[in-house]
Design an enzyme around this catalytic site. Structure first.
Site, PDB file in Angstrom:
ATOM      1  N   ASP A  39       0.842  -1.192   0.000  1.00 36.93           N
ATOM      2  CA  ASP A  39       0.000   0.000   0.000  1.00 36.93           C
ATOM      3  C   ASP A  39       0.874   1.238   0.000  1.00 36.93           C
ATOM      4  O   ASP A  39       2.035   1.200   0.429  1.00 36.93           O
ATOM      5  CB  ASP A  39      -0.919   0.008   1.227  1.00 36.93           C
ATOM      6  N   ASP A  65       4.974   3.552  -3.818  1.00 35.87           N
ATOM      7  CA  ASP A  65       4.236   3.792  -5.055  1.00 35.87           C
ATOM      8  C   ASP A  65       4.441   2.608  -5.996  1.00 35.87           C
ATOM      9  O   ASP A  65       5.553   2.336  -6.451  1.00 35.87           O
ATOM     10  CB  ASP A  65       4.751   5.078  -5.702  1.00 35.87           C
ATOM     11  N   ASN A  92      -5.133  -4.962  -6.781  1.00 36.23           N
ATOM     12  CA  ASN A  92      -6.354  -4.294  -6.343  1.00 36.23           C
ATOM     13  C   ASN A  92      -6.232  -2.780  -6.254  1.00 36.23           C
ATOM     14  O   ASN A  92      -7.223  -2.075  -6.406  1.00 36.23           O
ATOM     15  CB  ASN A  92      -6.763  -4.858  -4.978  1.00 36.23           C
ATOM     16  N   TYR A 158     -10.452   6.880 -16.016  1.00 33.02           N
ATOM     17  CA  TYR A 158     -10.736   5.673 -15.248  1.00 33.02           C
ATOM     18  C   TYR A 158     -11.327   4.586 -16.146  1.00 33.02           C
ATOM     19  O   TYR A 158     -10.958   3.414 -16.053  1.00 33.02           O
ATOM     20  CB  TYR A 158     -11.694   6.007 -14.112  1.00 33.02           C
ATOM     21  N   LYS A 162      -9.577   0.965 -16.745  1.00 33.36           N
ATOM     22  CA  LYS A 162     -10.226  -0.284 -16.351  1.00 33.36           C
ATOM     23  C   LYS A 162     -10.566  -1.160 -17.562  1.00 33.36           C
ATOM     24  O   LYS A 162     -10.553  -2.388 -17.460  1.00 33.36           O
ATOM     25  CB  LYS A 162     -11.476   0.013 -15.519  1.00 33.36           C
TER      26      LYS A 162
END
Length: 255
Positions: A39, A65, A92, A158, A162
């Site tokens: 993370d 990062d 994720n 986005y 995706k």
């Protein structure tokens, strides 16, 4: 061994400091996996590790990062060094855009969203693959989105990122299906997480998308529904499922 086959396996979960990532890390640990929590936020990453350890599981964190090669290398080296290999990768981590239409999308918004949501998972997958190939097995699960299935769930950046994740998932499935590697993705609909949407309601993109997003329906639970789908796709029970983008959206994609 657990019924899902994760006992003693090495699992990397990105974006595991919160939301779907944290829920997935906890669920994998409950099933006996050794979890690497990745993370950007050190505080939340270590909170997830502590939650796993408090529950009797095994976890450690790598903070940084994910679009930086040194961080990617550290994640893979830490997982393989500490746990003896790499069996499952859950890509994720992600961020939202501002729901901007193409004409209103600035370079900085485009580049950041593509970098975090598409380039970073590509880099980590590329680094993980040699270790999975050495073992002759591996499961990779991406968090795609309803925006990977349609053009009315997010802004231009986005949505493009995706859709890219959906394509990457399918490419991996084709390229490595005879090498023991499976790649799948979930496509969450509305889900209770802490992902931020910094959008101006009166801007062109949000004003057009708003009515479509209103069709999303019930908000899903990150642990009970999204993480459960990730674990299934990574499990031996899904051994013949490869190249699938699975909507976990209460039927939103069927509308």
């Amino acid at each position: 061994m657990s019924s899902t086959g994760f006992e003693g396996r090495s699992v990397v979960v990105t974006g595991a400091g919160s939301g779907i990532g944290r829920a997935s890390a906890l669920r994998f640990a409950e099933e006996g996996a050794n979890v690497l929590v990745a993370d950007l936020n050190p505080e939340t990453a270590h909170q997830t590790v502590e939650a796993v350890r408090t529950a009797g599981g095994v976890a450690r964190a790598v903070v940084g990062d994910l679009s930086e090669q040194r961080v990617v290398d550290e994640i893979v080296a830490t997982a393989t060094g500490a746990y003896g290999g790499l069996d499952v990768l859950v890509n994720n981590a992600g961020i939202m855009d501002r729901m901007s239409a193409v004409a209103d999308t600035e370079d900085a918004e485009w580049e950041r969203v593509i970098r975090v949501n598409l380039t970073a998972p590509f880099m980590l997958t590329r680094a993980a693959l040699p270790h999975m190939l050495d073992r002759g097995r591996g499961a990779i699960v991406f968090t795609a989105s309803e925006a990977s299935l349609r053009g009315s769930a997010a802004g231009a950046a986005y949505t493009a990122a995706k859709h890219g994740i959906a394509g990457l998932t399918k490419s991996l499935a084709v390229m490595y299906r005879n090498k023991g590697i499976r790649a799948n993705a979930i496509a969450p609909g509305a889900t209770s997480t802490n992902i931020r949407v910094d959008a101006e309601a009166t801007a062109h993109g949000p004003s057009v998308i708003g009515p479509y997003v209103g069709l999303a329906g019930r908000v899903a639970d990150a642990a009970a529904e999204q993480a459960a789908a990730i674990l299934f796709l990574a499990s031996d029970a899904a051994g013949n499922i490869n190249g699938t983008v699975l909507p976990v959206d209460n039927g939103w994609s069927a509308i």
